[in-house]
Design a protein around this motif. Structure first.
Motif, short mmCIF file in Angstrom:
data_model
loop_
_atom_site.label_atom_id
_atom_site.label_comp_id
_atom_site.label_asym_id
_atom_site.label_seq_id
_atom_site.Cartn_x
_atom_site.Cartn_y
_atom_site.Cartn_z
N TYR A 281 15.96 47.74 101.19
CA TYR A 281 14.54 47.56 100.88
C TYR A 281 13.88 46.97 102.11
O TYR A 281 14.28 45.90 102.58
CB TYR A 281 14.34 46.65 99.66
CG TYR A 281 12.89 46.38 99.36
CD1 TYR A 281 12.09 47.38 98.79
CD2 TYR A 281 12.31 45.15 99.66
CE1 TYR A 281 10.75 47.15 98.53
CE2 TYR A 281 10.97 44.92 99.39
CZ TYR A 281 10.19 45.92 98.83
OH TYR A 281 8.86 45.70 98.57
N GLN A 282 12.90 47.69 102.65
CA GLN A 282 12.25 47.30 103.90
C GLN A 282 13.32 47.06 104.97
O GLN A 282 14.12 47.95 105.23
CB GLN A 282 11.33 46.09 103.66
CG GLN A 282 10.15 46.42 102.74
CD GLN A 282 9.21 45.26 102.54
OE1 GLN A 282 9.49 44.13 102.92
NE2 GLN A 282 8.07 45.53 101.91
N SER A 283 13.38 45.89 105.57
CA SER A 283 14.31 45.67 106.69
C SER A 283 15.58 44.95 106.28
O SER A 283 16.31 44.43 107.12
CB SER A 283 13.61 44.86 107.79
OG SER A 283 13.19 43.61 107.29
N SER A 284 15.88 44.92 104.97
CA SER A 284 17.07 44.23 104.48
C SER A 284 17.92 45.13 103.60
O SER A 284 17.46 46.14 103.07
CB SER A 284 16.68 42.97 103.70
OG SER A 284 16.17 41.97 104.55
N CYS A 285 19.18 44.72 103.45
CA CYS A 285 20.12 45.36 102.53
C CYS A 285 20.54 44.31 101.49
O CYS A 285 20.70 43.13 101.83
CB CYS A 285 21.37 45.85 103.27
SG CYS A 285 21.03 46.86 104.72
N TYR A 286 20.76 44.76 100.26
CA TYR A 286 21.08 43.84 99.16
C TYR A 286 22.32 44.32 98.42
O TYR A 286 22.51 45.53 98.23
CB TYR A 286 19.91 43.73 98.18
CG TYR A 286 18.64 43.19 98.81
CD1 TYR A 286 18.37 41.83 98.77
CD2 TYR A 286 17.75 44.04 99.45
CE1 TYR A 286 17.21 41.32 99.35
CE2 TYR A 286 16.58 43.54 100.03
CZ TYR A 286 16.32 42.19 99.98
OH TYR A 286 15.18 41.70 100.56
N LEU A 287 23.16 43.36 98.01
CA LEU A 287 24.36 43.68 97.23
C LEU A 287 24.53 42.62 96.16
O LEU A 287 24.64 41.42 96.45
CB LEU A 287 25.60 43.73 98.13
CG LEU A 287 26.91 44.03 97.40
CD1 LEU A 287 26.92 45.44 96.83
CD2 LEU A 287 28.12 43.83 98.32
N LEU A 288 24.58 43.06 94.90
CA LEU A 288 24.85 42.17 93.78
C LEU A 288 26.36 42.09 93.57
O LEU A 288 27.01 43.11 93.32
CB LEU A 288 24.17 42.68 92.51
CG LEU A 288 24.48 41.90 91.23
CD1 LEU A 288 23.97 40.46 91.33
CD2 LEU A 288 23.90 42.61 90.01
N ILE A 289 26.92 40.89 93.69
CA ILE A 289 28.35 40.68 93.46
C ILE A 289 28.52 40.24 92.00
O ILE A 289 28.07 39.15 91.61
CB ILE A 289 28.94 39.61 94.39
CG1 ILE A 289 28.60 39.94 95.85
CG2 ILE A 289 30.45 39.49 94.18
CD1 ILE A 289 29.23 41.21 96.36
N GLU A 290 29.17 41.09 91.21
CA GLU A 290 29.27 40.84 89.78
C GLU A 290 30.55 40.12 89.42
O GLU A 290 31.29 40.51 88.52
CB GLU A 290 29.12 42.17 89.02
CG GLU A 290 27.76 42.83 89.29
CD GLU A 290 27.57 44.11 88.50
OE1 GLU A 290 27.44 44.02 87.27
OE2 GLU A 290 27.56 45.18 89.12
N TYR A 300 29.36 31.60 101.03
CA TYR A 300 30.46 31.87 101.95
C TYR A 300 30.87 33.33 101.89
O TYR A 300 31.07 33.99 102.92
CB TYR A 300 31.64 30.96 101.61
CG TYR A 300 32.86 31.18 102.46
CD1 TYR A 300 32.91 30.73 103.77
CD2 TYR A 300 33.99 31.83 101.94
CE1 TYR A 300 34.04 30.92 104.55
CE2 TYR A 300 35.12 32.03 102.72
CZ TYR A 300 35.15 31.56 104.01
OH TYR A 300 36.27 31.76 104.79
N MET A 301 30.96 33.88 100.68
CA MET A 301 31.33 35.28 100.52
C MET A 301 30.26 36.20 101.11
O MET A 301 30.58 37.21 101.74
CB MET A 301 31.55 35.63 99.04
CG MET A 301 32.84 35.07 98.46
SD MET A 301 34.32 35.58 99.37
CE MET A 301 34.17 37.36 99.29
N CYS A 302 29.00 35.86 100.94
CA CYS A 302 27.93 36.67 101.56
C CYS A 302 28.07 36.64 103.08
O CYS A 302 27.86 37.66 103.75
CB CYS A 302 26.56 36.14 101.16
SG CYS A 302 26.11 36.44 99.43
N GLY A 303 28.42 35.47 103.62
CA GLY A 303 28.60 35.37 105.07
C GLY A 303 29.70 36.27 105.58
O GLY A 303 29.59 36.84 106.68
N LEU A 304 30.75 36.44 104.80
CA LEU A 304 31.84 37.35 105.20
C LEU A 304 31.38 38.80 105.21
O LEU A 304 32.01 39.65 105.85
CB LEU A 304 33.03 37.19 104.26
CG LEU A 304 33.77 35.84 104.36
CD1 LEU A 304 34.85 35.75 103.28
CD2 LEU A 304 34.39 35.66 105.74
#
Length: 407
Positions: A281-290, A300-304
């Protein structure tokens, strides 16, 4: 003698003969004389016509000769241009062949010299694999999922020498904690397989009396000097990820180690698509971790993944994220985002860049209490709520879309 001269001479002779005949024959009447005059006039007219035709033919011949000359010149010019182009084409073909040869030689040299297999930062290399120990507790299935996000899997141990390496690695890094590895008998009781490739486990390193009971997932047990034990898959433990080393081109010259710059033949390409499973979306990417983690573990997991817990900085971005969460999970789970007031109570900042939160979307009566981490609350239609950072929830990661250089 030309045609016109010949006709003049012919008329002269005829006139002379006619006049002579008239003189000799005194009895000739005026009618004969008039006939001669008419013939002379006719012949004279014919001669004039022939003269005009002759002149026209002369002009036509000159025009044809001129056109033939010009045509010959054009043909000669085209022939010279064709010969010149032919020489140029042959030159270009030879240069192209040489460039192709040099390119093939360069590729061969690159493959011989500059390709090496490496591990990502913070991973530990052993033989053909890379290993990383996650030092927070997850259930076996959650640990396997998190390893998958890193391009790997819960570790497989397939030989005694590999087991000795992992035992030493865990003794150094796990600090007395038991660690999930990738073996399970979920599919068929007593038949253990590696989650990596579904191969039946051949090498084993069971602890005393193991495996036994109704447990289905395998840990390297600290109390057994990291020999194996089957355990309930829902128990939460550290987990060991493994991935194969990846080929990487090693820079061969000092100049190639310099940062890439744009040049007359190099341009900044449009942003590349987001990684698989991520949504742009626009200049970013998104991921929902379920899977549920506490706020610190989630960040920390997002940083990886090369990102951070999501920042929401405008109403339009907030509307997108609400739709994204509703599409992916309905209103079933609360979701951690990247705002916190851990540093100064009541002053919320984004974990991405430590900027103070300016746009807000708080639910009714929020924020309040002694909570310090922010969630998008399903029961508030994903408006915000501050909650205890130790609570475990789904979480939303964000990362920037990257640009690439193309030359």
């Amino acid at each position: 003698m030309s045609l016109s001269e010949y006709m003049d001479r012919y008329i002269e002779v005829k006139v002379t003969q006619g006049l002579a005949g008239v003189k000799k024959d005194k009895s000739a009447n005026d009618e004969a004389f008039q006939r001669v005059i008419r013939e002379v006039n006719t012949l004279t007219a014919n001669v004039q016509c022939l003269k005009r035709q002759e002149e026209s033919l002369r002009k036509h011949v000159k025009h044809v000769d001129k056109e033939q000359f010009l045509c010959n010149q054009a043909i000669e010019k085209q022939q010279k241009e064709f010969d010149a182009n032919l020489d140029l084409w042959f030159t270009e073909i030879n240069i192209t062949k040489q460039l192709l040869y040099l390119h093939e030689e360069s590729d061969a040299e690159e493959s011989r010299i500059s390709i090496q297999e490496t591990c990502p930062d913070q991973w530990t290399e052993y033989q053909d694999s890379c290993y990383f120990l996650f030092k927070f507790d997850l259930a076996w299935t959650q640990g396997s999922y998190m390893c998958g996000l890193q391009g790997g899997y819960l570790a497989s141990i397939e030989s005694e020498v590999e087991n000795d390496f992992i035992k030493s690695y865990l003794q150094t890094n796990a600090h007395g904690n038991s660690v999930w590895i990738g073996a399970t008998d979920m599919m068929s009781r007593g038949v253990y397989r590696w989650v990596e490739d579904d191969d039946v486990v051949s090498f084993t390193n069971w602890g005393p009396g193991e495996p036994g009971g109704s447990e289905h997932c395998v840990e390297a047990r600290a109390g057994y000097s990291y020999r194996w034990n089957d355990e309930y898959c829902s128990y939460k433990k550290y987990f060991l990820c493994e991935r194969r080393k990846q080929a990487e081109h090693k820079q061969r010259t000092a100049n190639r180690n310099q940062p890439v710059q744009s040049s007359s033949r190099g341009t900044i390409m449009p942003p590349r698509p987001c990684p698989d499973q991520w949504t742009q979306y626009q200049s970013s990417c998104y991921l929902l971790i379920e899977h549920d983690l506490d706020w610190i573990q989630a960040n920390y997991m997002c940083g990886l993944q090369g990102g951070y817990l999501a920042s929401i900085e405008s109403e339009v971005e907030n509307n997108f994220i609400k739709r994204y969460l509703r599409t992916n999970q309905g209103y079933s789970n609360n979701v951690w985002i990247g705002a916190t007031d851990m540093r100064a109570r009541g002053v919320y900042r984004w974990v991405e860049d430590d900027d103070v939160v300016s746009f807000t979307n708080w639910g009714p009566g929020e924020p309040g209490g002694s909570e310090h981490c922010v969630e998008a609350r399903a029961g508030y239609s994903y408006r915000w709520n501050d909650d205890h950072c130790s609570y475990e929830k789904h979480f939303l990661c964000e990362r920037r879309v990257e640009s690439s250089i193309f030359g």
